[in-house]
Design a protein around this motif. Structure first.
Motif, mmCIF file in Angstrom:
data_model
loop_
_atom_site.group_PDB
_atom_site.id
_atom_site.type_symbol
_atom_site.label_atom_id
_atom_site.label_comp_id
_atom_site.label_asym_id
_atom_site.label_seq_id
_atom_site.Cartn_x
_atom_site.Cartn_y
_atom_site.Cartn_z
ATOM 1 N N TYR A 100 0.720 -1.136 -0.085
ATOM 2 C CA TYR A 100 -0.028 0.040 -0.067
ATOM 3 C C TYR A 100 0.840 1.143 0.029
ATOM 4 O O TYR A 100 2.088 1.247 0.542
ATOM 5 N N TYR A 154 0.200 5.072 0.919
ATOM 6 C CA TYR A 154 -0.516 6.188 1.700
ATOM 7 C C TYR A 154 -0.109 7.720 1.488
ATOM 8 O O TYR A 154 1.483 7.819 1.611
ATOM 9 N N GLN A 171 -0.174 11.112 3.754
ATOM 10 C CA GLN A 171 -0.442 11.975 4.911
ATOM 11 C C GLN A 171 -0.165 13.690 4.907
ATOM 12 O O GLN A 171 1.050 13.858 4.688
ATOM 13 N N GLY A 192 -4.696 13.211 8.416
ATOM 14 C CA GLY A 192 -5.303 12.099 7.945
ATOM 15 C C GLY A 192 -4.563 11.170 6.655
ATOM 16 O O GLY A 192 -3.631 11.973 6.265
ATOM 17 N N LEU A 193 -4.809 9.966 6.986
ATOM 18 C CA LEU A 193 -4.146 9.193 5.946
ATOM 19 C C LEU A 193 -5.095 9.023 4.689
ATOM 20 O O LEU A 193 -6.200 8.460 4.801
ATOM 21 N N LEU A 230 -5.265 6.552 1.043
ATOM 22 C CA LEU A 230 -4.712 5.645 0.515
ATOM 23 C C LEU A 230 -4.753 5.970 -0.826
ATOM 24 O O LEU A 230 -5.754 6.449 -1.495
ATOM 25 N N TYR A 238 -2.944 0.325 -4.056
ATOM 26 C CA TYR A 238 -2.552 -0.718 -3.259
ATOM 27 C C TYR A 238 -2.377 -1.857 -4.278
ATOM 28 O O TYR A 238 -2.585 -1.820 -5.586
ATOM 29 N N GLU A 286 -6.632 4.095 -5.752
ATOM 30 C CA GLU A 286 -7.912 4.707 -4.634
ATOM 31 C C GLU A 286 -8.367 6.076 -5.446
ATOM 32 O O GLU A 286 -9.515 6.042 -5.413
ATOM 33 N N PHE A 318 3.941 13.489 3.534
ATOM 34 C CA PHE A 318 4.443 12.582 4.052
ATOM 35 C C PHE A 318 3.876 11.149 3.472
ATOM 36 O O PHE A 318 2.765 10.858 3.649
ATOM 37 N N LEU A 324 3.718 7.202 2.975
ATOM 38 C CA LEU A 324 4.045 6.012 3.937
ATOM 39 C C LEU A 324 3.576 4.664 2.996
ATOM 40 O O LEU A 324 2.641 4.675 2.286
ATOM 41 N N GLN A 378 -1.873 -4.303 8.721
ATOM 42 C CA GLN A 378 -0.896 -3.367 8.121
ATOM 43 C C GLN A 378 0.143 -2.917 8.887
ATOM 44 O O GLN A 378 -0.022 -2.458 10.023
ATOM 45 N N PHE A 399 3.521 -0.497 8.759
ATOM 46 C CA PHE A 399 3.987 0.789 7.924
ATOM 47 C C PHE A 399 5.354 1.105 8.012
ATOM 48 O O PHE A 399 6.246 0.734 9.027
#
Lengths: 116, 116
Positions: B34, B36, B38, B43-44, B46, B49, B59, B88, B90, B105, B107
């Motif tokens: 995945y 992500y 931020q 908030g994260l 997505l 994936y 997504e 950021f 991830l 999951q 990270f």
């Protein structure tokens, strides 16, 4: 639709006092719930998860969470807070993509500040 | 034990330049992977994936793309960065469980990208 709410942007607690970080969820079917912690400029660390069974889940660093189906909540708790617990905490619920993979839907995060 | 690496840790790039962020996982086979983002330390979101080599799902539509050239390697790319790509990033991995939804999951340490 699956969703997670963390109603508090920040929680302040004195060192040695108990702490609670709140999370409520909305899911169809059985919920799979997670808590993660993020320290500044770091990735997320897994704390604990609820899949099934005992409503009280114990995790890393002395944290635990209580699953309450009637209140659709999964609050994170610790009996005695440490200054080092100060961080950003995320609640998440697992959601099926429909292709046998799953994604996590995260709450907006709660900043925990433990003062000495 | 499993470990996840991301590099670089920090990156400053001019608007319009290309981007390549790499994520690798060790100690497991055929993980779900995945990406992500931020923003603003909260908030994260997505982004992508992957359930296997060459299999990428997006997504949300955006200026970014992802590739999985090897089983445990996941790359995030852009041909021309925008200011709004700052954030950021991830990477995370999971291994599917029978019955699915309870998989955790894990990270990586993240890459901080600043587009100027």
């Amino acid at each position: 639709a699956q969703s997670v709410a963390q109603p508090e942007d920040q929680v302040n607690v004195a060192e040695g006092n108990p702490l609670t970080v709140k999370c409520t969820y909305s899911v169809s079917g059985n919920p799979y719930l997670f808590w993660y912690v993020q320290y500044p400029n770091r990735g997320l660390q897994f704390l604990l998860k609820y899949i099934t069974g005992d409503n009280l889940v114990k995790g890393s660093y002395g944290f635990e969470a209580e699953f309450n189906k009637s209140q659709t909540s999964f609050h994170l708790k610790k009996p005695s807070a440490l200054v080092s617990d100060s961080a950003l905490y995320f609640c998440a619920v697992s959601h099926s993509w429909g292709d046998s993979s799953y994604k996590l839907i995260f709450g907006s995060g709660t900043r925990l500040l433990v003062r000495p | 034990s499993q470990t996840i690496h991301q590099w670089p840790a920090t990156l400053v790039q001019p608007v319009g330049s290309p981007l390549s962020l790499e994520c690798t996982v060790e100690g497991t086979s055929n993980p779900n992977l995945y990406w992500y983002r931020q923003a603003a330390g909260r908030g994260l979101q997505l982004l992508f994936y992957s359930v296997g080599i060459g299999q990428i799902s997006s997504e949300v539509p955006q200026n970014l793309s992802a590739s999985r050239p090897q089983d445990r390697q996941f790359i995030l790319s852009s041909k021309k960065l925008l200011l709004s790509d700052s954030g950021f990033y991830l990477c995370a991995w999971s291994v599917g469980l029978a019955g699915g939804s309870g998989e955790t999951q894990y990270f990586g340490p993240g890459t901080r990208l600043l587009v100027l």
